[in-house]
Write a protein that holds these residues in place. Structure first.
Motif, PDB file in Angstrom:
ATOM      1  N   LEU A  44       0.940  -1.038   0.017  1.00  0.00           N
ATOM      2  CA  LEU A  44      -0.163   0.310   0.063  1.00  0.00           C
ATOM      3  C   LEU A  44       0.976   1.117   0.201  1.00  0.00           C
ATOM      4  CD1 LEU A  44      -3.104   0.645   2.341  1.00  0.00           C
ATOM      5  CD2 LEU A  44      -1.242   2.310   2.116  1.00  0.00           C
ATOM      6  N   ALA A  45       1.927   1.243   0.786  1.00  0.00           N
ATOM      7  CA  ALA A  45       2.866   2.515   0.739  1.00  0.00           C
ATOM      8  C   ALA A  45       3.503   2.489  -0.427  1.00  0.00           C
ATOM      9  CB  ALA A  45       3.937   2.082   1.792  1.00  0.00           C
ATOM     10  N   GLU A  46       3.788   1.474  -1.570  1.00  0.00           N
ATOM     11  CA  GLU A  46       4.185   1.807  -2.819  1.00  0.00           C
ATOM     12  C   GLU A  46       3.235   2.288  -3.800  1.00  0.00           C
ATOM     13  OE1 GLU A  46       7.469   1.662  -3.373  1.00  0.00           O
ATOM     14  OE2 GLU A  46       7.821   1.122  -1.291  1.00  0.00           O
ATOM     15  N   GLY A  47       2.024   2.499  -2.990  1.00  0.00           N
ATOM     16  CA  GLY A  47       0.977   3.146  -4.154  1.00  0.00           C
ATOM     17  C   GLY A  47       0.272   2.349  -4.845  1.00  0.00           C
ATOM     18  N   GLU A  48       0.422   0.743  -4.535  1.00  0.00           N
ATOM     19  CA  GLU A  48      -0.322  -0.242  -5.236  1.00  0.00           C
ATOM     20  C   GLU A  48      -2.048  -0.273  -5.056  1.00  0.00           C
ATOM     21  OE1 GLU A  48       1.228  -4.221  -4.953  1.00  0.00           O
ATOM     22  OE2 GLU A  48       3.668  -3.537  -5.275  1.00  0.00           O
ATOM     23  N   SER A  49      -2.606  -0.661  -5.740  1.00  0.00           N
ATOM     24  CA  SER A  49      -4.099  -0.793  -5.551  1.00  0.00           C
ATOM     25  C   SER A  49      -4.461  -2.011  -4.963  1.00  0.00           C
ATOM     26  CB  SER A  49      -4.794  -0.625  -7.079  1.00  0.00           C
ATOM     27  OG  SER A  49      -4.653  -1.644  -8.011  1.00  0.00           O
ATOM     28  N   SER A  96      -8.696  -2.133   5.840  1.00  0.00           N
ATOM     29  CA  SER A  96      -9.615  -1.664   7.085  1.00  0.00           C
ATOM     30  C   SER A  96      -8.963  -1.893   8.393  1.00  0.00           C
ATOM     31  CB  SER A  96     -11.057  -1.964   6.929  1.00  0.00           C
ATOM     32  OG  SER A  96     -11.579  -1.862   5.541  1.00  0.00           O
ATOM     33  N   SER A  97      -8.506  -3.036   8.396  1.00  0.00           N
ATOM     34  CA  SER A  97      -7.968  -3.489   9.740  1.00  0.00           C
ATOM     35  C   SER A  97      -6.658  -2.525  10.207  1.00  0.00           C
ATOM     36  CB  SER A  97      -7.637  -4.795   9.876  1.00  0.00           C
ATOM     37  OG  SER A  97      -7.125  -5.315  11.032  1.00  0.00           O
ATOM     38  N   ILE A  98      -6.005  -2.321   9.049  1.00  0.00           N
ATOM     39  CA  ILE A  98      -4.761  -1.505   9.129  1.00  0.00           C
ATOM     40  C   ILE A  98      -5.001  -0.205   9.603  1.00  0.00           C
ATOM     41  CG2 ILE A  98      -2.586  -0.563   7.853  1.00  0.00           C
ATOM     42  CD1 ILE A  98      -2.867  -3.353   6.167  1.00  0.00           C
ATOM     43  N   LEU A  99      -6.006   0.374   8.727  1.00  0.00           N
ATOM     44  CA  LEU A  99      -6.150   1.782   9.247  1.00  0.00           C
ATOM     45  C   LEU A  99      -6.610   1.953  10.687  1.00  0.00           C
ATOM     46  CD1 LEU A  99      -8.217   2.802   6.041  1.00  0.00           C
ATOM     47  CD2 LEU A  99      -5.743   3.139   6.672  1.00  0.00           C
ATOM     48  N   ALA A 100      -7.603   0.839  11.180  1.00  0.00           N
ATOM     49  CA  ALA A 100      -8.042   0.887  12.300  1.00  0.00           C
ATOM     50  C   ALA A 100      -6.880   0.837  13.499  1.00  0.00           C
ATOM     51  CB  ALA A 100      -8.933  -0.083  12.593  1.00  0.00           C
ATOM     52  N   LYS A 101      -5.776   0.082  13.176  1.00  0.00           N
ATOM     53  CA  LYS A 101      -4.787  -0.448  14.250  1.00  0.00           C
ATOM     54  C   LYS A 101      -3.849   0.689  14.308  1.00  0.00           C
ATOM     55  CE  LYS A 101      -5.247  -5.416  13.958  1.00  0.00           C
ATOM     56  NZ  LYS A 101      -4.514  -6.737  13.426  1.00  0.00           N
ATOM     57  N   LEU A 102      -3.615   1.301  13.168  1.00  0.00           N
ATOM     58  CA  LEU A 102      -2.546   2.526  13.001  1.00  0.00           C
ATOM     59  C   LEU A 102      -3.192   3.835  13.291  1.00  0.00           C
ATOM     60  CD1 LEU A 102      -0.544   2.021   9.967  1.00  0.00           C
ATOM     61  CD2 LEU A 102      -0.044   1.197  12.079  1.00  0.00           C
ATOM     62  N   GLN A 103      -4.706   3.676  13.539  1.00  0.00           N
ATOM     63  CA  GLN A 103      -5.410   4.998  14.056  1.00  0.00           C
ATOM     64  C   GLN A 103      -5.354   6.142  12.939  1.00  0.00           C
ATOM     65  OE1 GLN A 103      -4.440   5.939  18.127  1.00  0.00           O
ATOM     66  NE2 GLN A 103      -5.824   4.122  18.867  1.00  0.00           N
ATOM     67  N   ARG A 124      -5.644   5.715   3.355  1.00  0.00           N
ATOM     68  CA  ARG A 124      -4.619   5.325   2.700  1.00  0.00           C
ATOM     69  C   ARG A 124      -3.367   6.059   2.661  1.00  0.00           C
ATOM     70  NH1 ARG A 124      -6.133   0.464  -0.538  1.00  0.00           N
ATOM     71  NH2 ARG A 124      -4.391   0.632  -1.786  1.00  0.00           N
ATOM     72  N   ARG A 125      -3.497   7.154   2.344  1.00  0.00           N
ATOM     73  CA  ARG A 125      -2.644   8.215   2.253  1.00  0.00           C
ATOM     74  C   ARG A 125      -1.864   8.436   3.648  1.00  0.00           C
ATOM     75  NH1 ARG A 125      -1.517  13.628   3.221  1.00  0.00           N
ATOM     76  NH2 ARG A 125       0.067  14.592   1.797  1.00  0.00           N
ATOM     77  N   GLU A 126      -2.690   8.775   4.750  1.00  0.00           N
ATOM     78  CA  GLU A 126      -2.054   8.648   5.974  1.00  0.00           C
ATOM     79  C   GLU A 126      -1.361   7.535   6.386  1.00  0.00           C
ATOM     80  OE1 GLU A 126      -5.204   9.748   8.844  1.00  0.00           O
ATOM     81  OE2 GLU A 126      -5.651  11.867   7.924  1.00  0.00           O
ATOM     82  N   ALA A 127      -1.953   6.155   6.171  1.00  0.00           N
ATOM     83  CA  ALA A 127      -1.199   5.060   6.282  1.00  0.00           C
ATOM     84  C   ALA A 127       0.190   5.072   5.570  1.00  0.00           C
ATOM     85  CB  ALA A 127      -2.213   3.748   6.045  1.00  0.00           C
ATOM     86  N   MET A 128      -0.079   5.507   4.373  1.00  0.00           N
ATOM     87  CA  MET A 128       1.395   5.375   3.763  1.00  0.00           C
ATOM     88  C   MET A 128       2.487   6.407   4.303  1.00  0.00           C
ATOM     89  SD  MET A 128       2.114   6.993  -0.186  1.00  0.00           S
ATOM     90  CE  MET A 128       0.634   5.717  -0.726  1.00  0.00           C
ATOM     91  N   LEU A 129       2.123   7.558   4.657  1.00  0.00           N
ATOM     92  CA  LEU A 129       2.917   8.533   5.551  1.00  0.00           C
ATOM     93  C   LEU A 129       3.185   8.020   6.795  1.00  0.00           C
ATOM     94  CD1 LEU A 129       0.791  12.064   4.738  1.00  0.00           C
ATOM     95  CD2 LEU A 129       3.017  11.013   3.800  1.00  0.00           C
TER      96      LEU A 129
END
Length: 215
Positions: free
Chosen positions: A169-174, A194-201, A205-210
């Motif tokens: 996801l951090a590499e921009g893949e769909s 969805s689980s990743i976004l919740a756990k990383l709060q 996707r952009r915020e997860a990438m950052l």
């Protein structure tokens, strides 16, 4: 005695299959379904089930918050006894398991468990037992023995599969590209995201990438 069950999951095909599997037995009956935590709480109040089969990653109110709210009503004189909760979800990492137990879940199975295993777990939870899948149970025993399982150093709350998804996801893949690379379906990728976004709060996707790219 017939065990009354409510199924909470945002995937209609999964709910349909689970309902069919449970109602093939003579002692289990599905009295309601819900697509998220908020709908589940209303359905539970209306149907008063014995057991709730609860997914964790859902849009809106997730499973953990719904379990916490169910647990909070226990002991209130103006409420019926809260049902027992058996988690049935994709995530099998330690953080999700212990978060569910802390919230008040009475059992934890990973999707992919056989229909017979799910039915047996529902009966056991209804009878007052705590039920965990074999791999989850072994990790819990190791944890309480002082030997917690190894997790990633940077993102210890993520499972190994979720870290693989996050890297791509951090590499921009769909989602389809991630699924093709990891040999999983785009729907499964979506659930992991969805689980990743919740756990990383984080909220997208952009915020997860950052977050991933932070030193």
């Amino acid at each position: 005695m017939t065990v009354r069950v409510v199924i909470v999951d945002d995937h209609s095909m999964f709910r349909d299959g689970l309902r069919f599997a449970l109602e093939r037995t003579s002692d289990l009956t599905v009295v309601g379904e819900a697509v998220d935590g908020a709908t589940a709480l209303a359905k539970i109040r209306a149907t008063e089930p014995d057991v709730v089969l609860m997914d964790l990653a859902m849009p809106g109110m997730g499973g953990l918050e719904a379990i916490s709210q169910l647990t909070a009503v226990q002991g209130r004189e103006d409420s019926h006894a809260a049902p027992r909760v058996l988690v049935l979800t994709l995530s099998d990492d330690d953080a999700s398991v212990f978060a569910a137990v802390r919230a008040g879940a009475h059992g934890y199975l990973v999707k992919g468990a056989s229909a017979d295993e799910v039915a047996s777990a529902v009966r056991a939870v209804a009878d007052g037992h705590a039920v965990f899948g074999s791999g989850t149970a072994a990790r819990m025993l190791a944890y309480f023995a002082g030997q917690p399982s190894r997790t990633g150093e940077r993102f210890p709350s993520l499972s190994e599969r979720e870290r693989e998804v996050l890297e791509r996801l951090a590499e921009g893949e769909s989602n389809p590209a991630i699924g093709a690379a990891l040999f999983i379906s785009p729907i499964t990728v979506r659930n992991h995201v969805s689980s990743i976004l919740a756990k990383l709060q984080v909220s997208n996707r952009r915020e997860a990438m950052l977050r991933y790219r932070q030193p």
